[in-house]
Design a protein around this motif. Structure first.
Motif, PDB file in Angstrom:
ATOM      1  N   ARG A  29       0.838  -1.194   0.000  1.00 40.63           N
ATOM      2  CA  ARG A  29       0.000   0.000   0.000  1.00 40.63           C
ATOM      3  C   ARG A  29       0.880   1.255   0.000  1.00 40.63           C
ATOM      4  N   GLU A  30       1.573   1.478  -1.114  1.00 38.78           N
ATOM      5  CA  GLU A  30       2.428   2.652  -1.248  1.00 38.78           C
ATOM      6  C   GLU A  30       1.648   3.795  -1.883  1.00 38.78           C
ATOM      7  N   PRO A  31       1.778   5.012  -1.368  1.00 41.41           N
ATOM      8  CA  PRO A  31       1.036   6.133  -1.937  1.00 41.41           C
ATOM      9  C   PRO A  31       1.604   6.562  -3.281  1.00 41.41           C
ATOM     10  N   ARG A  32       0.824   7.284  -4.034  1.00 36.15           N
ATOM     11  CA  ARG A  32       1.330   7.923  -5.249  1.00 36.15           C
ATOM     12  C   ARG A  32       2.080   9.178  -4.807  1.00 36.15           C
ATOM     13  N   ALA A  33       3.341   8.998  -4.439  1.00 40.69           N
ATOM     14  CA  ALA A  33       4.129  10.101  -3.878  1.00 40.69           C
ATOM     15  C   ALA A  33       5.590   9.912  -4.243  1.00 40.69           C
ATOM     16  N   ASN A  34       6.335  11.007  -4.229  1.00 43.85           N
ATOM     17  CA  ASN A  34       7.759  10.959  -4.568  1.00 43.85           C
ATOM     18  C   ASN A  34       8.478   9.909  -3.730  1.00 43.85           C
ATOM     19  N   GLY A  35       9.288   9.097  -4.405  1.00 37.16           N
ATOM     20  CA  GLY A  35      10.071   8.080  -3.709  1.00 37.16           C
ATOM     21  C   GLY A  35       9.390   6.737  -3.597  1.00 37.16           C
ATOM     22  N   SER A  36       8.081   6.668  -3.874  1.00 38.18           N
ATOM     23  CA  SER A  36       7.383   5.385  -3.828  1.00 38.18           C
ATOM     24  C   SER A  36       7.776   4.538  -5.030  1.00 38.18           C
ATOM     25  N   HIS A  37       7.730   3.229  -4.845  1.00 40.03           N
ATOM     26  CA  HIS A  37       7.981   2.336  -5.976  1.00 40.03           C
ATOM     27  C   HIS A  37       6.676   2.151  -6.746  1.00 40.03           C
ATOM     28  N   GLU A  38       6.762   2.062  -8.070  1.00 43.41           N
ATOM     29  CA  GLU A  38       5.566   1.887  -8.874  1.00 43.41           C
ATOM     30  C   GLU A  38       4.860   0.568  -8.506  1.00 43.41           C
ATOM     31  N   GLN A  39       3.539   0.644  -8.370  1.00 40.67           N
ATOM     32  CA  GLN A  39       2.727  -0.538  -8.130  1.00 40.67           C
ATOM     33  C   GLN A  39       1.675  -0.642  -9.228  1.00 40.67           C
ATOM     34  N   VAL A  40       1.272  -1.861  -9.558  1.00 41.18           N
ATOM     35  CA  VAL A  40       0.313  -2.025 -10.658  1.00 41.18           C
ATOM     36  C   VAL A  40      -1.011  -1.345 -10.354  1.00 41.18           C
ATOM     37  N   TRP A  41      -1.388  -1.272  -9.064  1.00 44.59           N
ATOM     38  CA  TRP A  41      -2.668  -0.649  -8.741  1.00 44.59           C
ATOM     39  C   TRP A  41      -2.615   0.869  -8.879  1.00 44.59           C
ATOM     40  N   HIS A  42      -1.417   1.445  -9.040  1.00 44.88           N
ATOM     41  CA  HIS A  42      -1.319   2.869  -9.343  1.00 44.88           C
ATOM     42  C   HIS A  42      -1.896   3.173 -10.726  1.00 44.88           C
ATOM     43  N   CYS A  43      -1.967   2.166 -11.583  1.00 45.92           N
ATOM     44  CA  CYS A  43      -2.395   2.329 -12.976  1.00 45.92           C
ATOM     45  C   CYS A  43      -3.891   2.024 -13.093  1.00 45.92           C
ATOM     46  N   VAL A  44      -4.683   3.026 -13.453  1.00 41.85           N
ATOM     47  CA  VAL A  44      -6.130   2.845 -13.565  1.00 41.85           C
ATOM     48  C   VAL A  44      -6.504   1.799 -14.616  1.00 41.85           C
ATOM     49  N   PRO A  45      -5.922   1.818 -15.827  1.00 43.89           N
ATOM     50  CA  PRO A  45      -6.287   0.783 -16.798  1.00 43.89           C
ATOM     51  C   PRO A  45      -6.018  -0.639 -16.306  1.00 43.89           C
ATOM     52  N   PHE A  46      -4.869  -0.855 -15.624  1.00 48.77           N
ATOM     53  CA  PHE A  46      -4.613  -2.195 -15.093  1.00 48.77           C
ATOM     54  C   PHE A  46      -5.623  -2.539 -14.000  1.00 48.77           C
ATOM     55  N   SER A  47      -5.879  -1.614 -13.093  1.00 47.21           N
ATOM     56  CA  SER A  47      -6.803  -1.882 -11.992  1.00 47.21           C
ATOM     57  C   SER A  47      -8.188  -2.241 -12.509  1.00 47.21           C
ATOM     58  N   GLU A  48      -8.653  -1.502 -13.508  1.00 49.96           N
ATOM     59  CA  GLU A  48      -9.972  -1.810 -14.072  1.00 49.96           C
ATOM     60  C   GLU A  48      -9.952  -3.149 -14.793  1.00 49.96           C
ATOM     61  N   GLY A  49      -8.885  -3.403 -15.571  1.00 59.12           N
ATOM     62  CA  GLY A  49      -8.787  -4.675 -16.274  1.00 59.12           C
ATOM     63  C   GLY A  49      -8.715  -5.852 -15.321  1.00 59.12           C
ATOM     64  N   ALA A  50      -7.958  -5.687 -14.229  1.00 65.64           N
ATOM     65  CA  ALA A  50      -7.776  -6.777 -13.269  1.00 65.64           C
ATOM     66  C   ALA A  50      -9.061  -7.102 -12.529  1.00 65.64           C
ATOM     67  N   GLN A  51      -9.934  -6.107 -12.324  1.00 69.05           N
ATOM     68  CA  GLN A  51     -11.161  -6.313 -11.564  1.00 69.05           C
ATOM     69  C   GLN A  51     -12.385  -6.528 -12.450  1.00 69.05           C
ATOM     70  N   TYR A  52     -12.156  -6.763 -13.723  1.00 71.71           N
ATOM     71  CA  TYR A  52     -13.252  -6.870 -14.675  1.00 71.71           C
ATOM     72  C   TYR A  52     -13.969  -8.209 -14.602  1.00 71.71           C
ATOM     73  N   GLY A  53     -13.275  -9.235 -14.081  1.00 74.87           N
ATOM     74  CA  GLY A  53     -13.813 -10.579 -14.191  1.00 74.87           C
ATOM     75  C   GLY A  53     -14.187 -11.233 -12.872  1.00 74.87           C
ATOM     76  N   ILE A  54     -14.130 -12.556 -12.903  1.00 74.93           N
ATOM     77  CA  ILE A  54     -14.482 -13.422 -11.774  1.00 74.93           C
ATOM     78  C   ILE A  54     -13.261 -14.268 -11.464  1.00 74.93           C
ATOM     79  N   GLU A  55     -12.807 -14.252 -10.211  1.00 65.39           N
ATOM     80  CA  GLU A  55     -11.624 -15.038  -9.860  1.00 65.39           C
ATOM     81  C   GLU A  55     -12.022 -16.359  -9.223  1.00 65.39           C
ATOM     82  N   LEU A  56     -11.210 -17.384  -9.518  1.00 64.91           N
ATOM     83  CA  LEU A  56     -11.443 -18.730  -9.020  1.00 64.91           C
ATOM     84  C   LEU A  56     -10.330 -19.099  -8.045  1.00 64.91           C
ATOM     85  N   PHE A  57     -10.703 -19.748  -6.936  1.00 63.93           N
ATOM     86  CA  PHE A  57      -9.751 -20.062  -5.880  1.00 63.93           C
ATOM     87  C   PHE A  57      -9.518 -21.565  -5.768  1.00 63.93           C
TER      88      PHE A  57
END
Length: 240
Positions: A29-57
Protein backbone atom coordinates in the motif's frame (compact mmCIF):
# COMPACT_ATOMS: atom_id res chain seq x y z
CA UNK A 1 -28.11 -5.53 -14.38
CA UNK A 2 -26.85 -8.71 -16.02
CA UNK A 3 -26.61 -11.81 -13.85
CA UNK A 4 -23.97 -14.55 -13.72
CA UNK A 5 -25.30 -17.57 -11.85
CA UNK A 6 -23.15 -20.42 -10.58
CA UNK A 7 -23.20 -23.87 -9.04
CA UNK A 8 -20.26 -25.96 -7.96
CA UNK A 9 -19.48 -29.49 -6.79
CA UNK A 10 -16.20 -28.93 -4.96
CA UNK A 11 -15.66 -27.54 -1.47
CA UNK A 12 -14.82 -23.83 -1.17
CA UNK A 13 -14.93 -23.26 -4.93
CA UNK A 14 -17.39 -20.34 -4.77
CA UNK A 15 -16.24 -17.68 -7.27
CA UNK A 16 -16.24 -13.93 -6.60
CA UNK A 17 -15.68 -10.73 -8.53
CA UNK A 18 -11.92 -10.25 -8.88
CA UNK A 19 -10.40 -7.95 -6.27
CA UNK A 20 -7.05 -6.22 -6.04
CA UNK A 21 -5.25 -7.53 -2.96
CA UNK A 22 -3.35 -4.60 -1.41
CA UNK A 23 -1.16 -5.53 0.35
CA UNK A 24 -0.86 -8.82 -1.48
CA UNK A 25 -0.36 -9.90 -5.06
CA UNK A 26 -1.13 -6.35 -6.33
CA UNK A 27 1.71 -4.90 -4.23
CA UNK A 28 2.13 -2.98 -0.97
CA UNK A 29 0.00 0.00 0.00
CA UNK A 30 2.43 2.65 -1.25
CA UNK A 31 1.04 6.13 -1.94
CA UNK A 32 1.33 7.92 -5.25
CA UNK A 33 4.13 10.10 -3.88
CA UNK A 34 7.76 10.96 -4.57
CA UNK A 35 10.07 8.08 -3.71
CA UNK A 36 7.38 5.39 -3.83
CA UNK A 37 7.98 2.34 -5.98
CA UNK A 38 5.57 1.89 -8.87
CA UNK A 39 2.73 -0.54 -8.13
CA UNK A 40 0.31 -2.03 -10.66
CA UNK A 41 -2.67 -0.65 -8.74
CA UNK A 42 -1.32 2.87 -9.34
CA UNK A 43 -2.40 2.33 -12.98
CA UNK A 44 -6.13 2.84 -13.57
CA UNK A 45 -6.29 0.78 -16.80
CA UNK A 46 -4.61 -2.20 -15.09
CA UNK A 47 -6.80 -1.88 -11.99
CA UNK A 48 -9.97 -1.81 -14.07
CA UNK A 49 -8.79 -4.68 -16.27
CA UNK A 50 -7.78 -6.78 -13.27
CA UNK A 51 -11.16 -6.31 -11.56
CA UNK A 52 -13.25 -6.87 -14.67
CA UNK A 53 -13.81 -10.58 -14.19
CA UNK A 54 -14.48 -13.42 -11.77
CA UNK A 55 -11.62 -15.04 -9.86
CA UNK A 56 -11.44 -18.73 -9.02
CA UNK A 57 -9.75 -20.06 -5.88
CA UNK A 58 -7.91 -23.32 -5.31
CA UNK A 59 -10.26 -25.20 -2.96
CA UNK A 60 -8.11 -28.05 -1.64
CA UNK A 61 -6.08 -28.28 1.57
CA UNK A 62 -2.96 -29.69 -0.12
CA UNK A 63 -0.54 -27.80 -2.34
CA UNK A 64 -0.05 -28.96 -5.90
CA UNK A 65 3.38 -28.50 -7.53
CA UNK A 66 3.46 -28.69 -11.31
CA UNK A 67 6.96 -29.04 -12.80
CA UNK A 68 8.68 -29.90 -16.07
CA UNK A 69 11.75 -32.10 -15.78
CA UNK A 70 13.59 -33.51 -18.78
CA UNK A 71 10.66 -32.49 -20.96
CA UNK A 72 8.13 -34.42 -18.88
CA UNK A 73 5.33 -32.90 -16.82
CA UNK A 74 5.16 -33.89 -13.15
CA UNK A 75 2.19 -33.28 -10.86
CA UNK A 76 3.11 -33.56 -7.20
CA UNK A 77 0.55 -33.39 -4.40
CA UNK A 78 -0.73 -35.45 -1.48
CA UNK A 79 -4.32 -35.98 -2.55
CA UNK A 80 -5.44 -38.73 -0.22
CA UNK A 81 -8.44 -40.99 -1.00
CA UNK A 82 -10.87 -40.06 -3.75
CA UNK A 83 -14.17 -38.49 -2.68
CA UNK A 84 -17.30 -40.63 -2.80
CA UNK A 85 -18.85 -38.54 -5.56
CA UNK A 86 -16.99 -40.50 -8.24
CA UNK A 87 -15.31 -37.46 -9.79
CA UNK A 88 -11.93 -37.66 -11.52
CA UNK A 89 -9.25 -38.01 -8.85
CA UNK A 90 -6.80 -36.40 -8.63
CA UNK A 91 -8.60 -33.55 -10.44
CA UNK A 92 -5.43 -32.63 -12.41
CA UNK A 93 -4.22 -34.55 -15.46
CA UNK A 94 -1.30 -34.35 -17.87
CA UNK A 95 -2.35 -33.13 -21.31
CA UNK A 96 0.46 -33.91 -23.72
CA UNK A 97 3.18 -32.61 -21.33
CA UNK A 98 2.85 -29.13 -22.82
CA UNK A 99 -0.43 -28.57 -20.96
CA UNK A 100 -2.41 -30.00 -18.06
CA UNK A 101 -6.09 -29.92 -17.10
CA UNK A 102 -8.03 -29.31 -13.92
CA UNK A 103 -11.50 -30.83 -13.53
CA UNK A 104 -13.09 -27.69 -12.18
CA UNK A 105 -16.67 -28.87 -11.53
CA UNK A 106 -17.97 -25.30 -11.72
CA UNK A 107 -20.97 -24.25 -13.81
CA UNK A 108 -21.45 -20.58 -14.72
CA UNK A 109 -24.66 -19.49 -16.43
CA UNK A 110 -24.58 -16.16 -18.27
CA UNK A 111 -27.24 -14.20 -20.12
CA UNK A 112 -28.34 -15.07 -23.66
CA UNK A 113 -25.81 -13.94 -26.25
CA UNK A 114 -22.96 -13.95 -23.72
CA UNK A 115 -20.15 -16.43 -23.03
CA UNK A 116 -17.42 -16.97 -20.46
CA UNK A 117 -13.71 -16.88 -21.24
CA UNK A 118 -10.95 -18.29 -19.05
CA UNK A 119 -7.65 -16.44 -18.77
CA UNK A 120 -4.68 -16.13 -16.39
CA UNK A 121 -5.41 -14.50 -13.06
CA UNK A 122 -4.12 -10.89 -12.95
CA UNK A 123 -1.54 -11.84 -10.35
CA UNK A 124 0.27 -13.81 -13.09
CA UNK A 125 1.34 -10.54 -14.69
CA UNK A 126 2.93 -9.14 -11.52
CA UNK A 127 4.46 -12.36 -10.17
CA UNK A 128 8.28 -12.33 -9.96
CA UNK A 129 8.65 -15.95 -8.85
CA UNK A 130 7.33 -17.58 -12.04
CA UNK A 131 5.16 -19.92 -9.94
CA UNK A 132 1.65 -18.68 -10.83
CA UNK A 133 -0.41 -21.11 -12.96
CA UNK A 134 -1.08 -19.97 -16.53
CA UNK A 135 -4.70 -20.61 -17.56
CA UNK A 136 -5.17 -21.02 -21.30
CA UNK A 137 -7.83 -18.75 -22.88
CA UNK A 138 -10.99 -20.66 -23.82
CA UNK A 139 -14.48 -19.46 -24.78
CA UNK A 140 -17.41 -21.43 -23.32
CA UNK A 141 -20.90 -20.78 -24.72
CA UNK A 142 -23.83 -20.30 -22.36
CA UNK A 143 -25.61 -23.46 -23.59
CA UNK A 144 -22.83 -25.63 -22.10
CA UNK A 145 -24.10 -26.63 -18.63
CA UNK A 146 -20.82 -27.53 -16.93
CA UNK A 147 -17.25 -26.24 -17.12
CA UNK A 148 -15.75 -29.71 -16.80
CA UNK A 149 -12.11 -28.65 -16.90
CA UNK A 150 -9.73 -25.75 -17.28
CA UNK A 151 -6.52 -26.06 -19.32
CA UNK A 152 -3.17 -24.67 -18.13
CA UNK A 153 0.14 -24.16 -19.89
CA UNK A 154 2.92 -26.31 -18.44
CA UNK A 155 5.86 -24.51 -16.81
CA UNK A 156 9.14 -24.19 -18.65
CA UNK A 157 11.90 -26.74 -18.06
CA UNK A 158 13.08 -26.59 -14.47
CA UNK A 159 10.22 -24.30 -13.38
CA UNK A 160 7.37 -25.09 -10.98
CA UNK A 161 3.84 -23.68 -10.86
CA UNK A 162 2.18 -23.91 -7.45
CA UNK A 163 -1.49 -24.16 -6.47
CA UNK A 164 -1.85 -23.12 -2.83
CA UNK A 165 -4.97 -23.44 -0.64
CA UNK A 166 -7.15 -20.36 -0.95
CA UNK A 167 -5.08 -18.68 -3.69
CA UNK A 168 -6.69 -17.51 -6.95
CA UNK A 169 -5.48 -19.52 -9.93
CA UNK A 170 -7.50 -18.19 -12.88
CA UNK A 171 -9.93 -15.50 -13.93
CA UNK A 172 -13.11 -15.69 -15.98
CA UNK A 173 -14.54 -12.77 -17.92
CA UNK A 174 -18.00 -12.47 -19.43
CA UNK A 175 -18.05 -11.33 -23.06
CA UNK A 176 -20.37 -11.44 -26.10
CA UNK A 177 -20.32 -14.94 -27.56
CA UNK A 178 -19.72 -13.57 -31.06
CA UNK A 179 -17.14 -10.89 -31.87
CA UNK A 180 -19.40 -8.91 -34.18
CA UNK A 181 -17.11 -6.16 -35.31
CA UNK A 182 -15.01 -5.31 -38.31
CA UNK A 183 -11.70 -3.50 -38.47
CA UNK A 184 -11.52 -0.52 -40.78
CA UNK A 185 -9.39 2.61 -40.95
CA UNK A 186 -10.82 5.85 -39.61
CA UNK A 187 -12.17 8.37 -42.04
CA UNK A 188 -10.21 11.60 -42.40
CA UNK A 189 -12.82 13.40 -40.29
CA UNK A 190 -12.67 10.80 -37.50
CA UNK A 191 -8.88 10.74 -37.48
CA UNK A 192 -8.77 14.56 -37.38
CA UNK A 193 -11.23 14.63 -34.47
CA UNK A 194 -9.18 12.10 -32.47
CA UNK A 195 -5.98 14.00 -33.20
CA UNK A 196 -7.60 17.26 -32.05
CA UNK A 197 -8.76 15.60 -28.82
CA UNK A 198 -5.25 14.24 -28.26
CA UNK A 199 -3.66 17.66 -28.77
CA UNK A 200 -6.15 19.32 -26.42
CA UNK A 201 -5.32 16.82 -23.67
CA UNK A 202 -1.59 17.33 -24.27
CA UNK A 203 -1.92 21.12 -24.20
CA UNK A 204 -4.01 21.06 -21.00
CA UNK A 205 -2.02 18.36 -19.23
CA UNK A 206 -0.42 20.76 -16.71
CA UNK A 207 -3.89 21.84 -15.55
CA UNK A 208 -5.39 18.34 -15.71
CA UNK A 209 -2.53 16.87 -13.66
CA UNK A 210 -2.11 19.74 -11.21
CA UNK A 211 -1.22 18.48 -7.75
CA UNK A 212 -0.87 14.85 -8.86
CA UNK A 213 2.67 14.65 -10.27
CA UNK A 214 5.15 12.43 -8.51
CA UNK A 215 8.46 10.72 -9.27
CA UNK A 216 8.92 7.07 -8.40
CA UNK A 217 11.94 5.39 -6.84
CA UNK A 218 13.07 4.50 -10.38
CA UNK A 219 12.88 8.15 -11.54
CA UNK A 220 9.70 7.64 -13.56
CA UNK A 221 7.37 10.65 -13.59
CA UNK A 222 3.65 10.01 -13.09
CA UNK A 223 0.61 12.24 -13.02
CA UNK A 224 -3.16 11.90 -12.65
CA UNK A 225 -4.28 13.09 -16.09
CA UNK A 226 -5.89 9.81 -17.12
CA UNK A 227 -7.30 9.28 -13.62
CA UNK A 228 -8.99 12.70 -13.61
CA UNK A 229 -10.44 12.28 -17.10
CA UNK A 230 -11.59 8.78 -16.20
CA UNK A 231 -13.44 10.09 -13.14
CA UNK A 232 -15.04 12.88 -15.18
CA UNK A 233 -16.16 10.44 -17.89
CA UNK A 234 -17.77 8.14 -15.31
CA UNK A 235 -19.59 11.09 -13.69
CA UNK A 236 -20.87 12.18 -17.10
CA UNK A 237 -22.08 8.67 -17.88
CA UNK A 238 -23.96 8.46 -14.57
CA UNK A 239 -25.69 11.73 -15.35
CA UNK A 240 -26.82 10.38 -18.72
Amino acid sequence: MDKVKYRFNAPRLAPRRTKLEIPGWAGPREPRANGSHEQVWHCVPFSEGAQYGIELFYPYDNELHVSTRDGKLELEGDWGPAPESGVQWPPFRNFGDGFYTYQLLLDLKVEKGMAIRTEPHPRFYVDRTDTVPVAVPALIRNWWPMVFFCVFKSPAEGRTHIFRPGEPFAQIIVIPEEAKFELEPMSEEEAAERELQSRRIHANRPALSAGTEWTSSTDTVFDGTYRHLHRAAKDKARQG
